[in-house]
Design an enzyme around this catalytic site. Structure first.
Site, mmCIF file in Angstrom:
data_model
loop_
_atom_site.group_PDB
_atom_site.id
_atom_site.type_symbol
_atom_site.label_atom_id
_atom_site.label_comp_id
_atom_site.label_asym_id
_atom_site.label_seq_id
_atom_site.Cartn_x
_atom_site.Cartn_y
_atom_site.Cartn_z
ATOM 1 N N ASN A 47 79.747 -47.303 -54.584
ATOM 2 C CA ASN A 47 78.637 -46.559 -53.986
ATOM 3 C C ASN A 47 79.167 -45.251 -53.409
ATOM 4 O O ASN A 47 80.365 -44.971 -53.461
ATOM 5 C CB ASN A 47 77.909 -47.397 -52.931
ATOM 6 C CG ASN A 47 78.806 -47.766 -51.774
ATOM 7 O OD1 ASN A 47 79.271 -46.904 -51.030
ATOM 8 N ND2 ASN A 47 79.082 -49.058 -51.619
ATOM 9 N N ASP A 98 76.191 -55.475 -52.067
ATOM 10 C CA ASP A 98 75.462 -56.743 -51.885
ATOM 11 C C ASP A 98 75.757 -57.710 -53.029
ATOM 12 O O ASP A 98 75.630 -58.912 -52.877
ATOM 13 C CB ASP A 98 73.956 -56.460 -51.817
ATOM 14 C CG ASP A 98 73.593 -55.758 -50.508
ATOM 15 O OD1 ASP A 98 74.211 -56.098 -49.476
ATOM 16 O OD2 ASP A 98 72.731 -54.859 -50.519
ATOM 17 N N LYS A 146 90.119 -54.656 -70.614
ATOM 18 C CA LYS A 146 89.158 -53.552 -70.672
ATOM 19 C C LYS A 146 88.026 -53.873 -71.659
ATOM 20 O O LYS A 146 88.294 -54.265 -72.806
ATOM 21 C CB LYS A 146 89.897 -52.276 -71.107
ATOM 22 C CG LYS A 146 89.035 -51.057 -71.046
ATOM 23 C CD LYS A 146 89.819 -49.818 -71.446
ATOM 24 C CE LYS A 146 88.842 -48.681 -71.681
ATOM 25 N NZ LYS A 146 89.384 -47.641 -72.520
ATOM 26 N N PRO A 152 78.939 -62.263 -49.842
ATOM 27 C CA PRO A 152 78.630 -62.706 -48.479
ATOM 28 C C PRO A 152 78.270 -61.507 -47.614
ATOM 29 O O PRO A 152 78.799 -60.419 -47.819
ATOM 30 C CB PRO A 152 79.943 -63.339 -48.004
ATOM 31 C CG PRO A 152 81.000 -62.814 -48.911
ATOM 32 C CD PRO A 152 80.348 -62.460 -50.205
ATOM 33 N N ASP A 153 77.353 -61.704 -46.660
ATOM 34 C CA ASP A 153 77.012 -60.631 -45.718
ATOM 35 C C ASP A 153 77.976 -60.755 -44.526
ATOM 36 O O ASP A 153 77.855 -61.662 -43.694
ATOM 37 C CB ASP A 153 75.550 -60.766 -45.267
ATOM 38 C CG ASP A 153 75.113 -59.556 -44.462
ATOM 39 O OD1 ASP A 153 75.879 -59.106 -43.579
ATOM 40 O OD2 ASP A 153 74.008 -59.055 -44.717
ATOM 41 N N ILE A 154 78.932 -59.845 -44.461
ATOM 42 C CA ILE A 154 80.011 -59.929 -43.468
ATOM 43 C C ILE A 154 79.449 -59.827 -42.053
ATOM 44 O O ILE A 154 79.790 -60.604 -41.157
ATOM 45 C CB ILE A 154 81.061 -58.825 -43.711
ATOM 46 C CG1 ILE A 154 81.584 -58.886 -45.151
ATOM 47 C CG2 ILE A 154 82.213 -58.924 -42.717
ATOM 48 C CD1 ILE A 154 82.392 -57.671 -45.591
ATOM 49 N N PHE A 186 74.907 -51.278 -39.033
ATOM 50 C CA PHE A 186 74.294 -50.058 -39.546
ATOM 51 C C PHE A 186 73.171 -50.488 -40.494
ATOM 52 O O PHE A 186 73.152 -51.620 -40.980
ATOM 53 C CB PHE A 186 75.309 -49.201 -40.311
ATOM 54 C CG PHE A 186 76.020 -48.209 -39.431
ATOM 55 C CD1 PHE A 186 76.946 -48.629 -38.497
ATOM 56 C CD2 PHE A 186 75.758 -46.846 -39.534
ATOM 57 C CE1 PHE A 186 77.596 -47.728 -37.673
ATOM 58 C CE2 PHE A 186 76.401 -45.926 -38.728
ATOM 59 C CZ PHE A 186 77.318 -46.363 -37.803
ATOM 60 N N LYS A 225 66.422 -55.831 -39.651
ATOM 61 C CA LYS A 225 67.832 -56.233 -39.828
ATOM 62 C C LYS A 225 68.448 -56.655 -38.499
ATOM 63 O O LYS A 225 69.210 -57.612 -38.432
ATOM 64 C CB LYS A 225 68.643 -55.085 -40.440
ATOM 65 C CG LYS A 225 68.488 -55.004 -41.945
ATOM 66 C CD LYS A 225 69.306 -53.904 -42.597
ATOM 67 C CE LYS A 225 68.948 -53.854 -44.089
ATOM 68 N NZ LYS A 225 69.408 -52.679 -44.784
ATOM 69 N N LYS A 266 69.684 -60.519 -38.403
ATOM 70 C CA LYS A 266 71.126 -60.783 -38.301
ATOM 71 C C LYS A 266 71.544 -61.053 -36.860
ATOM 72 O O LYS A 266 72.716 -61.274 -36.593
ATOM 73 C CB LYS A 266 71.915 -59.594 -38.863
ATOM 74 C CG LYS A 266 71.642 -59.341 -40.354
ATOM 75 C CD LYS A 266 72.622 -58.339 -40.942
ATOM 76 C CE LYS A 266 72.219 -57.960 -42.366
ATOM 77 N NZ LYS A 266 73.170 -57.101 -43.037
HETATM 78 O O1 PMT Z 1 80.658 -43.256 -45.458
HETATM 79 P P1 PMT Z 1 79.751 -42.049 -45.319
HETATM 80 O O2 PMT Z 1 79.731 -41.214 -46.573
HETATM 81 O O3 PMT Z 1 80.060 -41.253 -44.092
HETATM 82 O O4 PMT Z 1 78.246 -42.584 -45.154
HETATM 83 C C1 PMT Z 1 77.894 -43.300 -44.018
HETATM 84 C C2 PMT Z 1 77.014 -44.520 -44.338
HETATM 85 C C3 PMT Z 1 75.662 -44.033 -44.874
HETATM 86 C C4 PMT Z 1 77.688 -45.427 -45.378
HETATM 87 C C5 PMT Z 1 76.859 -45.301 -42.983
HETATM 88 O O5 PMT Z 1 76.256 -44.483 -42.019
HETATM 89 C C6 PMT Z 1 76.020 -46.576 -43.170
HETATM 90 O O6 PMT Z 1 74.797 -46.571 -43.143
HETATM 91 N N1 PMT Z 1 76.704 -47.738 -43.395
HETATM 92 C C7 PMT Z 1 76.058 -49.006 -43.727
HETATM 93 C C8 PMT Z 1 75.684 -48.998 -45.180
HETATM 94 C C9 PMT Z 1 75.042 -50.303 -45.621
HETATM 95 O O7 PMT Z 1 75.630 -51.041 -46.354
HETATM 96 O O8 PMT Z 1 73.859 -50.530 -45.077
HETATM 97 P P2 PMT Z 1 72.939 -51.855 -45.415
HETATM 98 O O9 PMT Z 1 71.630 -51.542 -44.798
HETATM 99 O O10 PMT Z 1 73.000 -52.149 -46.860
HETATM 100 O O11 PMT Z 1 73.689 -53.010 -44.636
HETATM 101 C C10 PMT Z 1 73.329 -53.391 -43.311
HETATM 102 C C11 PMT Z 1 74.569 -53.753 -42.529
HETATM 103 O O12 PMT Z 1 75.159 -54.944 -43.059
HETATM 104 C C12 PMT Z 1 75.668 -52.705 -42.502
HETATM 105 O O13 PMT Z 1 76.209 -52.705 -41.196
HETATM 106 C C13 PMT Z 1 76.682 -53.221 -43.513
HETATM 107 O O14 PMT Z 1 78.028 -52.835 -43.177
HETATM 108 C C14 PMT Z 1 76.522 -54.730 -43.365
HETATM 109 N N2 PMT Z 1 76.791 -55.485 -44.603
HETATM 110 C C15 PMT Z 1 76.005 -55.311 -45.702
HETATM 111 C C16 PMT Z 1 76.227 -56.080 -46.828
HETATM 112 C C17 PMT Z 1 77.269 -57.020 -46.816
HETATM 113 N N3 PMT Z 1 77.530 -57.759 -47.885
HETATM 114 N N4 PMT Z 1 78.046 -57.161 -45.727
HETATM 115 C C18 PMT Z 1 77.821 -56.411 -44.617
HETATM 116 O O15 PMT Z 1 78.531 -56.556 -43.614
#
Ligand code: PMT
Length: 398
Positions: free
Chosen positions: A202, A271, A281, A297-299, A315, A329, A333
């Site tokens: 991503n 995700d 390859k 897994p969602d950490i 975030f 969220k 969570k």
């Molecule tokens: O890295 P940059 O280019 O500076 O950009 C910053 C950013 C946009 C990446 C950052 O500000 C941000 O939003 N990070 C979270 C991105 C994200 O995965 O968001 P989400 O809405 O999909 O996930 C929600 C939360 O669950 C996040 O805290 C994520 O870290 C956490 N998560 C998600 C999926 C997963 N499998 N495990 C997780 O821990």
């Protein structure tokens, strides 16, 4: 850290400063002004920093490697030591007439100066006005100290000793409730392998998470940064663990989470991952290729669901209904705070230098942090985390 060395007898102390910063685990890249080179040779800094030394803005070999704009972006802190009266004047005026001043102008990183000059030059109203102008702009002045000078005079204008500069840069701000706390931060993207040479990824650059980790360090926290692949330098004063995939990130987090006080999840974790990555390859034989993906897994959710969870800050990266999705969220969570950003639009979010955040706390309070450089945004978010964490500690009776 980008270390700018300007002309003056104290330039020799910058060599020891480089050595000490390296000993603290700081990656240092040195830029010398023309006058500095009359006092110390570039080779000294090259040997001590382990990196090529940049001297000229129009250096074709260096431009082919890391050009000056890239170098300005790379820096997490610009320190000029020694900072001569001339360099201070040029920085105050916003000039870009050599590589060092150009980098200082092009970088969004915090700027710190360790002035060193004759005591009359330091006390001259012109230098004092420049010093005030620079500090008003947020530039940090380290020193100068007073004492005997190389020119035979006595007074203010001596550069701080290298050990004092290192201590000032790495020392915690004692008043913060985050001082001494153990904080684990995730940052950057994850890569999910398709085969040995390709991956699903991503657009996260890691900038937001790295800036946050750095801001937490300056509050005196003991920070561990678990980072997906990025091009960023290791921020000052923390431990960085590099991972690639979501499963690796989860393993690194879970191995350390038990004794953490705070968890901040700024990483853009995939995700889904490829169910069966190919061992070799993938050939382009067939006209279509279907990939089967399975959930990662969602950490963050897993950390927050622990029996004795740390204070958790998530975030949320959303393309629409940012506040609504973030509140959902936060609740789903069971987080203490969430920082939501609009992604995929014309400003902010992934990759860019600037961002804006909607911060929501468990009790429903909301703060809007407007579009600004990620380093500044990280400072503002850190203040909100510190304030919310202090309340959390009070309710826990800690
Ligand atoms: O890295 P940059 O280019 O500076 O950009 C910053 C950013 C946009 C990446 C950052 O500000 C941000 O939003 N990070 C979270 C991105 C994200 O995965 O968001 P989400 O809405 O999909 O996930 C929600 C939360 O669950 C996040 O805290 C994520 O870290 C956490 N998560 C998600 C999926 C997963 N499998 N495990 C997780 O821990």
């Amino acid at each position: 850290m980008l270390l700018g060395v300007s002309g003056g007898i104290a330039a020799y102390k910058a060599a020891e400063l480089t050595r000490r910063l390296r000993a603290e685990g700081v990656e240092v890249r040195v830029v010398m002004t023309r006058a500095a080179q009359a006092f110390v040779g570039p080779l000294t800094f090259q040997a001590l920093s382990g990196n090529p030394v940049r001297l000229d803005i129009l250096d074709p070999t260096a431009e082919a490697g890391m050009d000056h704009i890239e170098l300005a972006r790379w820096a997490d802190l610009v320190l000029v030591a020694p900072a001569s009266a001339d360099v201070m004047a040029r920085l105050a005026a916003g000039m870009a007439d050599d590589l060092l001043t150009t980098l200082a102008l092009a970088s969004q990183a915090p700027l710190a100066l360790a002035p060193a000059m004759n005591q009359r030059m330091w006390q001259h109203p012109a230098t004092q006005a420049n010093a005030r102008l620079l500090t008003d702009r947020g530039v940090r002045l380290l020193g100068p100290a007073a004492g005997a000078q190389a020119c035979g005079e006595t007074g203010p204008g001596r550069m701080l000793e290298p050990g004092e500069i290192v201590a000032a840069l790495l020392e915690p701000r004692p008043a913060s409730p985050l001082a001494g706390r153990r904080i684990l931060v995730t940052a950057g993207p994850t890569r999910e392998a398709l085969d040995p040479v390709r991956y699903l990824g991503n657009r996260s650059s890691g900038r937001m998470g790295y800036a946050l980790a750095q801001a937490l360090v300056t509050r005196g926290a003991q920070v561990v940064l678990v980072s997906g692949p990025t091009a960023l330098a290791v921020p000052l004063g923390l431990e960085r663990i590099q991972v690639e995939s979501a499963l690796e990130m989860r393993a690194a987090v879970m191995a350390r989470i038990a004794d953490q006080d705070i968890f901040v999840a700024a990483a853009a974790v995939a995700d889904y991952r490829v169910a069966d990555p190919a061992p070799h390859k993938i050939k382009k034989g067939q006209p279509e290729l279907t990939l089967r993906l399975v959930r990662n897994p969602d950490i963050l959710a897993e950390v927050a669901a622990r029996p004795d969870p740390p204070f958790t800050v998530g975030f949320a990266a959303e393309t629409e209904r940012v506040e609504e999705e973030a509140r959902a969220k936060l609740q789903a969570k069971s987080l203490d705070m969430i920082a939501a950003n609009q992604v995929g639009g014309a400003t902010g979010g992934f990759e860019r230098e600037d961002n804006a955040l909607t911060v929501i706390r468990r009790d429903g309070r909301l703060n809007q942090l407007p579009l600004m450089p990620k380093a500044h945004l990280a400072e503002a978010l850190t203040d909100l985390i510190a304030e919310t964490y202090a309340t959390y500690l009070a309710t826990q009776g800690a």
